[in-house]
Design an enzyme around this catalytic site. Structure first.
Site, PDB file in Angstrom:
ATOM      1  N   GLU A 252      -8.379 -17.160 -21.122  1.00 20.92           N
ATOM      2  CA  GLU A 252      -6.948 -17.451 -21.259  1.00 20.92           C
ATOM      3  C   GLU A 252      -6.552 -18.781 -20.641  1.00 20.92           C
ATOM      4  O   GLU A 252      -5.791 -19.542 -21.225  1.00 20.92           O
ATOM      5  CB  GLU A 252      -6.083 -16.373 -20.567  1.00 20.92           C
ATOM      6  CG  GLU A 252      -6.077 -15.048 -21.239  1.00 20.92           C
ATOM      7  CD  GLU A 252      -6.943 -14.073 -20.475  1.00 20.92           C
ATOM      8  OE1 GLU A 252      -6.578 -12.909 -20.430  1.00 20.92           O
ATOM      9  OE2 GLU A 252      -7.971 -14.485 -19.927  1.00 20.92           O
TER      10      GLU A 252
ATOM     11  N   ASP B 289      -8.985 -11.493 -20.097  1.00 17.71           N
ATOM     12  CA  ASP B 289      -8.891 -10.541 -18.984  1.00 17.71           C
ATOM     13  C   ASP B 289      -9.252  -9.117 -19.403  1.00 17.71           C
ATOM     14  O   ASP B 289      -9.011  -8.713 -20.544  1.00 17.71           O
ATOM     15  CB  ASP B 289      -7.475 -10.555 -18.393  1.00 17.71           C
ATOM     16  CG  ASP B 289      -7.209 -11.799 -17.563  1.00 17.71           C
ATOM     17  OD1 ASP B 289      -8.169 -12.532 -17.269  1.00 17.71           O
ATOM     18  OD2 ASP B 289      -6.044 -12.041 -17.202  1.00 17.71           O
TER      19      ASP B 289
ATOM     20  N   ASP C  33      -8.138  -6.059 -19.537  1.00 18.13           N
ATOM     21  CA  ASP C  33      -7.125  -5.010 -19.624  1.00 18.13           C
ATOM     22  C   ASP C  33      -6.584  -4.995 -21.051  1.00 18.13           C
ATOM     23  O   ASP C  33      -7.059  -5.721 -21.917  1.00 18.13           O
ATOM     24  CB  ASP C  33      -6.004  -5.227 -18.603  1.00 18.13           C
ATOM     25  CG  ASP C  33      -5.331  -6.592 -18.733  1.00 18.13           C
ATOM     26  OD1 ASP C  33      -5.566  -7.284 -19.756  1.00 18.13           O
ATOM     27  OD2 ASP C  33      -4.582  -6.980 -17.832  1.00 18.13           O
TER      28      ASP C  33
ATOM     29  N   GLU D 148      -3.832  -6.067 -22.360  1.00 18.95           N
ATOM     30  CA  GLU D 148      -3.267  -7.338 -22.804  1.00 18.95           C
ATOM     31  C   GLU D 148      -4.362  -8.346 -23.088  1.00 18.95           C
ATOM     32  O   GLU D 148      -4.312  -9.086 -24.076  1.00 18.95           O
ATOM     33  CB  GLU D 148      -2.294  -7.873 -21.750  1.00 18.95           C
ATOM     34  CG  GLU D 148      -1.357  -8.917 -22.290  1.00 18.95           C
ATOM     35  CD  GLU D 148      -0.112  -9.085 -21.432  1.00 18.95           C
ATOM     36  OE1 GLU D 148       0.604 -10.064 -21.662  1.00 18.95           O
ATOM     37  OE2 GLU D 148       0.148  -8.248 -20.568  1.00 18.95           O
TER      38      GLU D 148
ATOM     39  N   ARG E  44      -5.360  -6.664 -11.819  1.00 16.14           N
ATOM     40  CA  ARG E  44      -4.602  -5.613 -12.521  1.00 16.14           C
ATOM     41  C   ARG E  44      -5.497  -4.395 -12.635  1.00 16.14           C
ATOM     42  O   ARG E  44      -6.326  -4.296 -13.544  1.00 16.14           O
ATOM     43  CB  ARG E  44      -4.131  -6.103 -13.893  1.00 16.14           C
ATOM     44  CG  ARG E  44      -3.099  -7.212 -13.795  1.00 16.14           C
ATOM     45  CD  ARG E  44      -2.555  -7.617 -15.164  1.00 16.14           C
ATOM     46  NE  ARG E  44      -1.611  -8.723 -15.020  1.00 16.14           N
ATOM     47  CZ  ARG E  44      -1.955 -10.005 -15.070  1.00 16.14           C
ATOM     48  NH1 ARG E  44      -3.210 -10.345 -15.278  1.00 16.14           N
ATOM     49  NH2 ARG E  44      -1.049 -10.960 -14.919  1.00 16.14           N
TER      50      ARG E  44
ATOM     51  N   HIS F 280     -12.873  -0.658 -13.779  1.00 16.01           N
ATOM     52  CA  HIS F 280     -12.372  -1.647 -12.837  1.00 16.01           C
ATOM     53  C   HIS F 280     -12.694  -1.240 -11.408  1.00 16.01           C
ATOM     54  O   HIS F 280     -12.878  -0.076 -11.100  1.00 16.01           O
ATOM     55  CB  HIS F 280     -10.850  -1.782 -12.962  1.00 16.01           C
ATOM     56  CG  HIS F 280     -10.430  -2.416 -14.254  1.00 16.01           C
ATOM     57  ND1 HIS F 280      -9.139  -2.816 -14.482  1.00 16.01           N
ATOM     58  CD2 HIS F 280     -11.123  -2.726 -15.381  1.00 16.01           C
ATOM     59  CE1 HIS F 280      -9.047  -3.341 -15.693  1.00 16.01           C
ATOM     60  NE2 HIS F 280     -10.227  -3.285 -16.253  1.00 16.01           N
TER      61      HIS F 280
END
Length: 840
Positions: free
Chosen positions: A22, A95, A97, A99, A315, A361
């Site tokens: 990102e 990332d 997750d 999103e 996160r 995670h």
């Protein structure tokens, strides 16, 4: 397809492996760990989203989303496509997750995923270190479409609610207001807490404390029981009866209980607990905490080490930690503090996780516990150093031995003159072994329970010992309303109720603040009148959609989509039917509900006699006639009463000259404005009050704008005048600020022309003072595209919607750090991609 790891690259293959992340900062860090056969590029966040100005969801076609390229991301995608065409394969490393998975999918889709999915592989970095990057590349996998669909379902749900519900706010309150599926529920919690505080009626109660002394050591014992039961003394009279009954009674120890208590360290941080602790200990907002944590995760420059990711992914709902990371922490503890401070065995915190935890995670921890905060402090901005230290201390302390306390409870049983029995109790605590508290203790705030550390030691007492009574002290108290939410307690409440997910809390809290629905006063949230009205109106019209349990259940359903237990279209279909029914019911009832909520008690229109209603405009609340548009009578409500002063008459026209205080500041006015034309108005110079204005000065201002003549080069008039932003000189569309109001009447043509030829300067909106570690001044300036903060070498835009006057030194340092990181990223790009010069 055989995936090529860092160590096992095939020889002679065509093209490089393209790794897409990102952010440029993350790209720089990862690039350090990859060989020459890898190229790393950044998508700079999302590249595709639902359109901003339409629903963007084909409800009748199975809720098919209509994605568009985000404005400004066209060039980013073109560059990624160019690199992908030359690459051997594409590695999606966004990332780990929902999103991040959605970003990876949208990037892949634009780069040809549907035509050739085998060219694309997904890797996730839970930390950005050499070993972690290596392991991730060796364990590449396919895109997790269930995670993509869960994120897509959430986005569509939020769009449906926001797009369909927000218009209910526009007519009765103000156009442009918006509702959010989760944000509105968070706002509801704050508003209902405020309602509870306003409705709360304090009740009086009394306590009695015995001030005692034993061998010159003072201590206290509180009245604990009366007649063997809990009690309430609700008045001074009742309390006096007890005091009279106990007069002269000796305080003899009737029982002593001693026991050893152990307090164990908290597990490493999850997203939620990090946000809570950073709010309490560092006074960070959730938005700032996540922004700083993102930079620590993506990598910071550490001198010879280069760019290093300092913490794991921020996160996460999991408290699990790897055995390798725990081993490093325990090695450091053994070396620095000794074996006594180590827990008896490693704690991996791999038991039952919170609701919705992602087991893949880890908790938030330092990537290398041997990197002490003092070693990295010089390389970090102050706020980055504070957050890293907090994360490091919490993780390392989690592997330490428990703190051990010797607690003592002493009872004094007394019999009054009336033969009633009374028990007084004293409690004390002594630290026997500090354990983990030598490194770290959780912060507390108002409303938290008292800790063992807060108890004082008692003198040595045994059964039968008598203590000298110095005073029996009665204390009056009143019950307290529930406290307003702080950032920490709001996050805790959202997590407890299952509203949103920890990764969304920062956005939730930022949104309700940015929209002007809540304000922070003394670190506590207060709903604004606008926010309170929005909450009450939406909850009344849509009782189920913004109900806490419904929102929590919906989060659970989204988790099931990610797990593959529920299909995303089925979830939306199940939601949309009842949602449509509520929309229709809301439309039918909204006018009646609006009148009930917005009515102004006891206020009637003095023009037509109908009830007045509370209305809003961009300046705040006002009272408007419910007969609008037939009757357009209004009265101010929140706005201060307009001040004005009549100065006299204009000798040329005979019209009155007044000085007034308006919504844009004070001004002078010529005439009453009784006719069709508006009266002439001119702003006062900045800093001048109404009382300082004389008739002569007002007439001078009213003579503006003043024409100096025509520019000989352009033939255009050169004038001076004063506006909302102060005095100026202009020629056509060219404006320059004047340094002082006096120049309005003293400036001559040559000076004006010279000033108009200079480059425009930047207005200083706020002077922040000296940089804490560098010999430079930080200022907030007014720029062409909005306000920005600068240290003289780096400029950073202030986020849209943020008041420049609210930006403090820490905020400015954070913005500059981000801008500096982006600047470094640009320096690393190869040159020579522009248009080639023609050979001569």
């Amino acid at each position: 397809m055989q995936f090529i790891s860092v160590r096992g690259m095939a020889k002679g293959t065509k093209g490089k492996h393209l790794v897409i992340v990102e952010s440029p900062a993350k790209a720089r860090t990862i690039e350090r760990y990859l060989g020459k056969d890898y190229e790393v590029a950044a998508s700079v966040g999302h590249v595709r989203d639902l359109p901003a100005k339409e629903l963007g969801v084909e409800v009748e076609e199975g809720f098919e989303p209509k994605y568009v390229t985000i404005r400004g991301k066209g060039k980013v995608l073109q560059e990624l496509k160019r690199k992908a065409r030359q690459a051997q394969d594409v590695i999606l490393a966004t990332d780990p997750d929902r999103e991040g998975e959605a970003i990876a999918y949208h990037v892949a889709e634009q780069l040809g995923y549907d035509k050739d999915p085998d060219r694309f592989r997904r890797v996730t970095f839970h930390e950005i270190t050499s070993d972690a990057v290596q392991r991730a590349l060796e364990n590449a996998h396919d895109l997790d479409m269930e995670k993509v669909e869960a994120q897509q379902a959430r986005r569509i749900l939020d769009r449906l609610v926001g797009y369909k519900v927000s218009p209910f706010l526009w007519k009765p309150i103000r156009p442009g207001l918006s509702a959010g599926r989760v944000q509105t529920v968070a706002l509801r919690l704050i508003c209902e807490r405020e309602d509870a505080i306003e409705a709360f009626e304090p009740e009086e109660y009394w306590s009695i404390v015995a001030l005692l002394e034993k061998e010159s050591q003072a201590f206290e014992a509180k009245l604990h029981h009366i007649g063997g039961k809990a009690f309430t003394l609700s008045s001074q009279e009742e309390t006096k009866k007890v005091l009279d009954d106990l007069e002269g009674e000796p305080f003899q120890v009737s029982g002593v209980k001693r026991r050893e208590r152990r307090k164990y360290p908290a597990p490493p941080f999850t997203t939620s607990t990090l946000q809570q602790e950073a709010a309490k200990r560092l006074r960070f907002s959730t938005r700032r905490t996540m922004s700083v944590a993102q930079r620590l995760y993506e990598g910071v420059e550490l001198g010879r080490r280069g760019s290093v990711g300092l913490i794991t992914y921020m996160r996460t709902d999991s408290t699990r930690v790897s055995a390798q990371a725990v081993g490093r922490a325990r090695d450091w503890l053994k070396k620095e503090l000794g074996s006594d401070f180590l827990s008896s065995k490693p704690r991996l915190f791999a038991g039952k996780q919170q609701k919705g935890a992602q087991e893949a995670h880890e908790a938030i921890r330092p990537t290398d516990a041997s990197l002490h905060p003092d070693e990295v402090r010089r390389a970090l901005e102050p706020h980055e150093a504070k957050l890293y230290e907090l994360i490091w201390l919490r993780f390392v302390a989690s592997q330490m031995a428990p703190a051990v306390y010797d607690t003592t409870t002493v009872d004094f049983d007394l019999t009054g003159r009336s033969r009633e029995t009374y028990r007084f109790r004293a409690t004390g605590s002594v630290v026997k072994f500090p354990g983990f508290t030598r490194l770290y203790q959780e912060a507390t705030e108002t409303g938290d329970h008292r800790r063992l550390d807060d108890l004082e030691a008692l003198p040595k007492l045994e059964e039968g010992d008598e203590s000298r009574l110095k005073e029996l002290r009665p204390n009056q108290h009143f019950t307290q309303p529930p406290p307003r939410f702080s950032e920490a307690s709001l996050v805790r409440e959202l997590e407890k109720l299952g509203i949103g997910r920890p990764s969304t809390y920062a956005q939730i809290i930022s949104t309700i603040q940015d929209r002007g629905y809540v304000e922070r006063e003394k670190a506590r949230f207060h709903p604004t009148p606008l926010g309170d009205t929005v909450s009450k109106l939406l909850v009344k019209v849509f009782p189920n959609i913004f109900e806490v349990d419904f929102t929590s259940r919906m989060e659970g359903e989204l988790d099931k989509v990610e797990e593959g237990a529920v299909r995303w279209r089925e979830l939306l279909e199940e939601f949309y039917g009842p949602f449509q029914s509520q929309l229709q019911e809301g439309k039918a009832r909204s006018e009646e509900i609006v009148k009930e909520i917005l009515k102004a008690e006891g206020e009637t229109c003095e023009v037509c006699g109908r009830p007045m209603q509370v209305r809003w405009n961009k300046f705040g609340r006002f009272l408007g006639c419910s007969g609008y548009p037939e009757c357009q009578n209004t009265r101010p409500l929140d706005a201060p009463e307009i001040q004005e002063r009549e100065l006299g008459e204009d000798p040329d026209t005979g019209l009155p000259v007044r000085v007034k205080d308006g919504p844009y500041g004070p001004y002078v006015q010529l005439g009453n404005g009784d006719g069709k034309e508006k009266p002439k108005r001119v702003s006062l110079p900045k800093g001048m009050s109404l009382d300082e204005v004389s008739l002569n000065y007002a007439l001078l201002l009213l003579s503006l704008p003043r024409t100096l003549g025509k520019d000989p080069k352009t033939g255009k008039d050169v004038t001076v005048g004063i506006g909302r932003y102060g005095p100026y000189v202009n020629r056509g569309k060219t404006y320059r600020n004047l340094k002082s109001p006096a120049q309005l009447f003293e400036l001559e043509m040559p000076e004006a022309l010279e000033l108009l030829e200079t480059k425009p300067g930047r207005e200083v909106l706020k002077d922040l003072g000296s940089h804490p570690t560098k010999d430079v001044e930080l200022k907030i300036l007014s720029g062409r595209y909005g306000p920005y903060v600068t240290d003289g070498s780096v400029n950073a835009s202030i986020p849209k919607g943020t008041d420049p006057q609210e930006v403090d030194m820490d905020d400015a340092l954070e913005l500059l750090a981000r801008a500096r990181a982006r600047k470094k990223g640009k320096k690393g790009r190869k040159k020579g991609r522009g248009r080639k010069k023609k050979s001569t």
